[in-house]
Design a protein around this motif. Structure first.
Motif, mmCIF file in Angstrom:
data_model
loop_
_atom_site.group_PDB
_atom_site.id
_atom_site.type_symbol
_atom_site.label_atom_id
_atom_site.label_comp_id
_atom_site.label_asym_id
_atom_site.label_seq_id
_atom_site.Cartn_x
_atom_site.Cartn_y
_atom_site.Cartn_z
ATOM 1 N N ARG A 59 0.828 -1.208 0.000
ATOM 2 C CA ARG A 59 0.000 0.000 0.000
ATOM 3 C C ARG A 59 0.864 1.260 0.000
ATOM 4 N N GLN A 60 1.920 1.257 0.790
ATOM 5 C CA GLN A 60 2.772 2.437 0.882
ATOM 6 C C GLN A 60 3.461 2.742 -0.448
ATOM 7 N N LEU A 61 3.932 1.715 -1.137
ATOM 8 C CA LEU A 61 4.590 1.934 -2.424
ATOM 9 C C LEU A 61 3.627 2.512 -3.455
ATOM 10 N N ARG A 62 2.382 2.083 -3.396
ATOM 11 C CA ARG A 62 1.375 2.676 -4.273
ATOM 12 C C ARG A 62 1.211 4.173 -3.976
ATOM 13 N N ASP A 63 1.194 4.518 -2.694
ATOM 14 C CA ASP A 63 1.031 5.929 -2.328
ATOM 15 C C ASP A 63 2.242 6.755 -2.758
ATOM 16 N N TYR A 64 3.446 6.192 -2.652
ATOM 17 C CA TYR A 64 4.633 6.908 -3.111
ATOM 18 C C TYR A 64 4.593 7.112 -4.624
ATOM 19 N N GLU A 65 4.163 6.108 -5.377
ATOM 20 C CA GLU A 65 4.076 6.256 -6.828
ATOM 21 C C GLU A 65 2.998 7.274 -7.198
ATOM 22 N N TYR A 66 1.906 7.284 -6.446
ATOM 23 C CA TYR A 66 0.849 8.269 -6.680
ATOM 24 C C TYR A 66 1.382 9.680 -6.432
ATOM 25 N N TYR A 67 2.147 9.842 -5.355
ATOM 26 C CA TYR A 67 2.774 11.131 -5.041
ATOM 27 C C TYR A 67 3.719 11.567 -6.158
ATOM 28 N N ASN A 90 -2.126 16.453 -9.753
ATOM 29 C CA ASN A 90 -1.279 16.132 -8.595
ATOM 30 C C ASN A 90 -1.512 17.073 -7.415
ATOM 31 N N TYR A 91 -2.795 17.287 -7.125
ATOM 32 C CA TYR A 91 -3.117 17.986 -5.882
ATOM 33 C C TYR A 91 -2.614 17.188 -4.678
ATOM 34 N N PHE A 92 -2.543 15.872 -4.843
ATOM 35 C CA PHE A 92 -2.076 14.990 -3.768
ATOM 36 C C PHE A 92 -0.690 15.431 -3.293
ATOM 37 N N LYS A 93 0.244 15.594 -4.215
ATOM 38 C CA LYS A 93 1.601 16.018 -3.866
ATOM 39 C C LYS A 93 1.596 17.424 -3.281
ATOM 40 N N SER A 94 0.801 18.304 -3.891
ATOM 41 C CA SER A 94 0.750 19.687 -3.424
ATOM 42 C C SER A 94 0.282 19.774 -1.978
ATOM 43 N N PHE A 95 -0.748 19.023 -1.623
ATOM 44 C CA PHE A 95 -1.278 19.098 -0.264
ATOM 45 C C PHE A 95 -0.351 18.414 0.724
ATOM 46 N N ILE A 96 0.305 17.318 0.322
ATOM 47 C CA ILE A 96 1.275 16.665 1.205
ATOM 48 C C ILE A 96 2.418 17.623 1.515
ATOM 49 N N MET A 141 -7.791 11.478 0.273
ATOM 50 C CA MET A 141 -7.128 12.411 -0.632
ATOM 51 C C MET A 141 -6.978 11.816 -2.034
ATOM 52 N N ARG A 142 -6.622 10.546 -2.099
ATOM 53 C CA ARG A 142 -6.462 9.905 -3.401
ATOM 54 C C ARG A 142 -7.786 9.807 -4.138
ATOM 55 N N ALA A 143 -8.861 9.500 -3.421
ATOM 56 C CA ALA A 143 -10.174 9.378 -4.058
ATOM 57 C C ALA A 143 -10.612 10.712 -4.664
ATOM 58 N N VAL A 144 -10.425 11.796 -3.912
ATOM 59 C CA VAL A 144 -10.828 13.116 -4.427
ATOM 60 C C VAL A 144 -9.913 13.549 -5.576
ATOM 61 N N THR A 145 -8.606 13.289 -5.450
ATOM 62 C CA THR A 145 -7.668 13.665 -6.510
ATOM 63 C C THR A 145 -7.977 12.909 -7.796
ATOM 64 N N ASP A 146 -8.339 11.632 -7.701
ATOM 65 C CA ASP A 146 -8.728 10.864 -8.895
ATOM 66 C C ASP A 146 -9.889 11.531 -9.611
ATOM 67 N N ARG A 147 -10.870 11.968 -8.840
ATOM 68 C CA ARG A 147 -12.046 12.596 -9.448
ATOM 69 C C ARG A 147 -11.693 13.941 -10.073
#
Length: 503
Positions: free
Chosen positions: A39-47, A82-88, A266-272
């Motif tokens: 799961r963590q590696l998926r989140d890093y790749e998403y970031y 990539n709002y995900f990266k911006s918010f992180i 965060m990932r669900a909203v960023t996908d949308r």
């Protein structure tokens, strides 16, 4: 990271970590660890920008790697906002962007020896912070902390320089081992990484274990079939009775190893949001280039149409001798969906701000002369409260890091190369210390100085306490410096102190 081993996320059997890491006497958590790292590696790749899922493989890929859907006759626009990266990144700066400080408290009426030891201890901690570039390191570690929901700091003594190093590692490389009696008590830790050598993949495992009141260390490399390839460091005691590891985890529910709900939301909203932006870009493309309709024209007429400015087409007769007249039309679109799009997009963006507690305020909109400190705290109340909750975890972790570092140095006092004052290290027996966290808000130092001046004049605060609240490093030394300067000025103006006007 174990990217080559785990990036095709479901390629490793669940007993991989059990066979690699855990002995029969230890608790087997291989399956749980495997799913956590997956799961963590998926989140890093998403970031990192891989925010699209390849339907054929189920893997996260970049926008340009997405295949064309078979039901479409055109290549849809794909890109990540990539709002995900911006918010992180923004939350990490909120956590560690301030000028944080250290304070070593003393008794209310300390003896000169106690004050000296406290000042030396505080100076040593600040020295360790400078050597380990803690301001930069903390911001980087905060990103890992927010993405993986846990980050680990390893304490290492460099035998070449005699200095202590704080090595921050992502949680994807770390496998903790907890006590059977207390699942919050860490009794071991393993760092697993991989590298390539001569075309083969080697797995390195560093192990720290508490056995019989002593910490043991072992470092070795293995092949992918789990056979030992090279022993880097034989298993031996480190001469300390604690693990030189400090774990920082996002606080969650009681009994929960880590809280992942925020990342998932965060990932669900960023996908949308990504999907809406891509659909809008495609829609705009079709709106700008309207469709040309050729009605009742001879076969092959569409092939003669030129797509160019000022292009002309000649259409003769009807089809099959019918009475129908040929016609050419441009089918223009209308942007009737734009208002609904803007409203939905704003709601999703607001939801992202709500999930992360980051204020949905644009600084350029604050054009009414600025805000004082109290107004800023009200405006950013949600993120301040969440940040202070995270600081509780970091306060405990950094205090533990400081205590373990001094105890580690004490165990290395016999080394010929030692970069610190041994007498200072020996004198420290009380490891109490505090972290003074500072919010990354505009500096309101003038107002704070005025407030502290009133408090000290009224007897509500001491000079030392006021200095600590102002973030002064080494309060005792600063007070001594001020006292010395005051004595010099008094001597220059007092005729009875041996100055120019002495008699």
């Amino acid at each position: 990271m174990l990217t080559k081993l785990i990036a095709p996320y479901a390629t490793i059997s669940e007993d991989f970590y059990e066979r690699l890491i855990f002995s029969p006497l230890q608790q087997a958590l291989g399956g749980q660890t495997w799913r956590r790292i997956d799961r963590q590696l998926r989140d890093y790749e998403y970031y990192a920008g891989k925010q699209h899922v390849n339907p054929a493989t189920g893997q996260l890929v970049t926008a340009k790697e997405m295949p064309r859907p078979p039901e479409l006759d055109y290549d849809p626009i794909r890109f990540p906002t990539n709002y995900f990266k911006s918010f992180i990144d923004k939350k990490a700066r909120w956590l560690m962007g301030g000028q944080h400080g250290i304070n070593v408290p003393t008794p209310q009426e300390p003896t000169p020896e106690q004050a000296k030891v406290a000042a030396s201890y505080e100076s040593l901690l600040y020295q360790l912070w400078r050597e380990n570039k803690m301001r930069t390191s903390l911001t980087k570690a905060a990103r890992d902390y927010l993405i993986a929901r846990r980050v680990v700091c390893k304490i290492v003594f460099d035998t070449n320089t005699g200095k202590l190093r704080w090595v921050w590692r992502p949680d994807t490389e770390f496998v903790p081992v907890y006590s059977d009696e207390d699942m919050t008590l860490l009794i071991g830790g393993h760092f697993v990484s991989e590298r390539e050598e001569d075309g083969r993949t080697l797995i390195r495992k560093e192990s720290f274990t508490l056995e019989g009141g002593a910490c043991y260390y072992e470092d070795a490399e293995y092949t992918t079939d789990l056979k030992r390839y090279r022993t880097i460091t034989e298993k031996a005691s480190m001469g300390i009775d604690f693990l030189p590891l400090v774990v920082f985890a996002v606080p969650g529910l009681s009994g929960e190893e880590m809280d992942t709900s925020e990342i998932e939301a965060m990932r669900a909203v960023t996908d949308r949001l990504n999907a809406m932006n891509e659909d809008a870009a495609d829609s705009l493309k079709f709106e700008m280039f309207a469709m040309t309709a050729l009605l009742n024209v001879p076969a092959g007429t569409a092939e003669k149409v030129q797509i160019a400015p000022g292009a002309v087409i000649e259409v003769v007769g009807g089809m099959g001798g019918t009475e129908a007249k040929p016609d050419v039309k441009r089918i223009e679109g209308t942007f009737s969906w734009s208002a609904a799009f803007d409203g939905q997009y704003s709601r999703l963006k607001a939801a992202l701000h709500e999930i992360t507690s980051l204020p949905n305020v644009v600084p350029q909109e604050l054009n009414f002369g600025g805000l004082n400190g109290d107004a800023l705290h009200v405006l950013f109340q949600s993120i301040i409260q969440e940040t202070e909750e995270h600081w509780l975890e970091w306060q405990d972790g950094l205090q533990e890091l400081h205590e373990k570092s001094i105890r580690y140095l004490k165990a290395r006092l016999d080394r010929a190369v030692f970069a610190y004052d041994k007498s200072v290290v020996r004198s420290i027996n009380d490891y109490t210390n505090e972290i003074k966290f500072v919010l990354p808000l505009p500096d309101n130092r003038k107002s704070l100085v005025e407030l502290l001046t009133e408090e000290t004049a009224s007897g509500f605060e001491s000079i030392a306490g006021a200095m600590r609240r102002l973030g002064v490093e080494n309060v005792a030394a600063k007070k001594q410096e001020i006292a010395g300067e005051t004595a010099e000025r008094r001597a220059e103006t007092d005729p009875y102190q041996g100055g120019n006007g002495s008699v």
